[in-house]
Scaffold this motif. Sequence first.
Motif, PDB file in Angstrom:
ATOM      1  N   GLU A   2       0.829  -1.200   0.000  1.00 43.28           N
ATOM      2  CA  GLU A   2       0.000   0.000   0.000  1.00 43.28           C
ATOM      3  C   GLU A   2       0.867   1.255   0.000  1.00 43.28           C
ATOM      4  O   GLU A   2       0.609   2.219  -0.729  1.00 43.28           O
ATOM      5  CB  GLU A   2      -0.942  -0.002   1.215  1.00 43.28           C
ATOM      6  CG  GLU A   2      -1.964   1.097   1.212  1.00 43.28           C
ATOM      7  CD  GLU A   2      -2.968   0.980   0.072  1.00 43.28           C
ATOM      8  OE1 GLU A   2      -3.491   2.030  -0.346  1.00 43.28           O
ATOM      9  OE2 GLU A   2      -3.223  -0.128  -0.420  1.00 43.28           O
ATOM     10  N   TYR A   3       1.935   1.242   0.792  1.00 46.96           N
ATOM     11  CA  TYR A   3       2.865   2.379   0.843  1.00 46.96           C
ATOM     12  C   TYR A   3       3.495   2.600  -0.531  1.00 46.96           C
ATOM     13  O   TYR A   3       3.570   3.726  -1.027  1.00 46.96           O
ATOM     14  CB  TYR A   3       3.943   2.121   1.900  1.00 46.96           C
ATOM     15  CG  TYR A   3       5.037   3.156   1.901  1.00 46.96           C
ATOM     16  CD1 TYR A   3       4.839   4.401   2.501  1.00 46.96           C
ATOM     17  CD2 TYR A   3       6.256   2.908   1.276  1.00 46.96           C
ATOM     18  CE1 TYR A   3       5.834   5.356   2.494  1.00 46.96           C
ATOM     19  CE2 TYR A   3       7.255   3.861   1.262  1.00 46.96           C
ATOM     20  CZ  TYR A   3       7.051   5.086   1.865  1.00 46.96           C
ATOM     21  OH  TYR A   3       8.037   6.032   1.849  1.00 46.96           O
ATOM     22  N   LEU A   4       3.965   1.533  -1.169  1.00 44.10           N
ATOM     23  CA  LEU A   4       4.596   1.649  -2.477  1.00 44.10           C
ATOM     24  C   LEU A   4       3.614   2.142  -3.538  1.00 44.10           C
ATOM     25  O   LEU A   4       3.962   2.954  -4.392  1.00 44.10           O
ATOM     26  CB  LEU A   4       5.206   0.314  -2.896  1.00 44.10           C
ATOM     27  CG  LEU A   4       6.420  -0.124  -2.074  1.00 44.10           C
ATOM     28  CD1 LEU A   4       6.825  -1.540  -2.444  1.00 44.10           C
ATOM     29  CD2 LEU A   4       7.580   0.840  -2.250  1.00 44.10           C
ATOM     30  N   LYS A   5       2.380   1.663  -3.483  1.00 48.31           N
ATOM     31  CA  LYS A   5       1.361   2.147  -4.424  1.00 48.31           C
ATOM     32  C   LYS A   5       1.161   3.654  -4.264  1.00 48.31           C
ATOM     33  O   LYS A   5       1.056   4.385  -5.253  1.00 48.31           O
ATOM     34  CB  LYS A   5       0.023   1.437  -4.191  1.00 48.31           C
ATOM     35  CG  LYS A   5      -0.040   0.038  -4.719  1.00 48.31           C
ATOM     36  CD  LYS A   5      -1.419  -0.543  -4.421  1.00 48.31           C
ATOM     37  CE  LYS A   5      -1.550  -1.966  -4.839  1.00 48.31           C
ATOM     38  NZ  LYS A   5      -2.866  -2.524  -4.474  1.00 48.31           N
ATOM     39  N   ASN A   6       1.098   4.108  -3.012  1.00 48.85           N
ATOM     40  CA  ASN A   6       0.934   5.539  -2.755  1.00 48.85           C
ATOM     41  C   ASN A   6       2.133   6.328  -3.251  1.00 48.85           C
ATOM     42  O   ASN A   6       1.984   7.420  -3.797  1.00 48.85           O
ATOM     43  CB  ASN A   6       0.699   5.802  -1.269  1.00 48.85           C
ATOM     44  CG  ASN A   6      -0.667   5.355  -0.815  1.00 48.85           C
ATOM     45  OD1 ASN A   6      -1.599   5.257  -1.597  1.00 48.85           O
ATOM     46  ND2 ASN A   6      -0.779   5.054   0.467  1.00 48.85           N
ATOM     47  N   GLU A   7       3.326   5.796  -3.051  1.00 52.85           N
ATOM     48  CA  GLU A   7       4.541   6.463  -3.521  1.00 52.85           C
ATOM     49  C   GLU A   7       4.533   6.595  -5.037  1.00 52.85           C
ATOM     50  O   GLU A   7       4.873   7.634  -5.580  1.00 52.85           O
ATOM     51  CB  GLU A   7       5.785   5.697  -3.067  1.00 52.85           C
ATOM     52  CG  GLU A   7       6.097   5.866  -1.599  1.00 52.85           C
ATOM     53  CD  GLU A   7       6.456   7.298  -1.241  1.00 52.85           C
ATOM     54  OE1 GLU A   7       7.381   7.868  -1.860  1.00 52.85           O
ATOM     55  OE2 GLU A   7       5.804   7.856  -0.335  1.00 52.85           O
ATOM     56  N   VAL A   8       4.158   5.533  -5.719  1.00 54.91           N
ATOM     57  CA  VAL A   8       4.107   5.570  -7.183  1.00 54.91           C
ATOM     58  C   VAL A   8       3.061   6.574  -7.641  1.00 54.91           C
ATOM     59  O   VAL A   8       3.302   7.385  -8.532  1.00 54.91           O
ATOM     60  CB  VAL A   8       3.829   4.160  -7.762  1.00 54.91           C
ATOM     61  CG1 VAL A   8       3.493   4.232  -9.236  1.00 54.91           C
ATOM     62  CG2 VAL A   8       5.013   3.255  -7.514  1.00 54.91           C
ATOM     63  N   THR A   9       1.895   6.537  -7.024  1.00 58.24           N
ATOM     64  CA  THR A   9       0.826   7.466  -7.390  1.00 58.24           C
ATOM     65  C   THR A   9       1.247   8.906  -7.117  1.00 58.24           C
ATOM     66  O   THR A   9       1.072   9.776  -7.970  1.00 58.24           O
ATOM     67  CB  THR A   9      -0.466   7.141  -6.611  1.00 58.24           C
ATOM     68  OG1 THR A   9      -0.835   5.801  -6.899  1.00 58.24           O
ATOM     69  CG2 THR A   9      -1.591   8.084  -6.987  1.00 58.24           C
TER      70      THR A   9
END
Length: 157
Positions: A136-143
């Motif tokens: 979830e953290y990585l998805k937010n970072e990418v977004t």
Amino acid sequence: MRTVLIISDQRESIDKIRRSLPEACSVFTVNSDEEALELVRNVGVDLVVIDPAVLNDAVLNTANKLKSYKPCGVVICTLSNVILEGSENSESEPSDVASDAHQVFDFFIRKPILLTEAQKVFKNAFEKQQLLQELEYLKNEVTNGRNHATANATPQT
């Protein structure tokens, strides 16, 4: 500190589940699905253990709602071998509810609850929960990175 919610009205099950958890856990117990949903909505928990008297559509619905409130949470169900492997009436085909349960729950703990088995399940459940949080953290970072890059992009002429 990790938080665990146990949904059960069986004192023996609650005690065994508590003994199986790492000491560094904050544990909440409730008797009803409504109390569980309220707690997850307001407090948030890392892991939920559902100890149903009977596995039915209402239990599956509750598990789905819990996951929708806390997508990174992990939901475990305690079940007898009969329910895990299929219905008593059918030796070859599992019941629809049992099949659905395998899609809804992340892990199962067989009843009667054995301490060592439950401890292994909890170890795996906390690892999965950690991986879900990292994802979830990585998805937010990418977004956020995409949004930042788009906002800073220089228009081409």
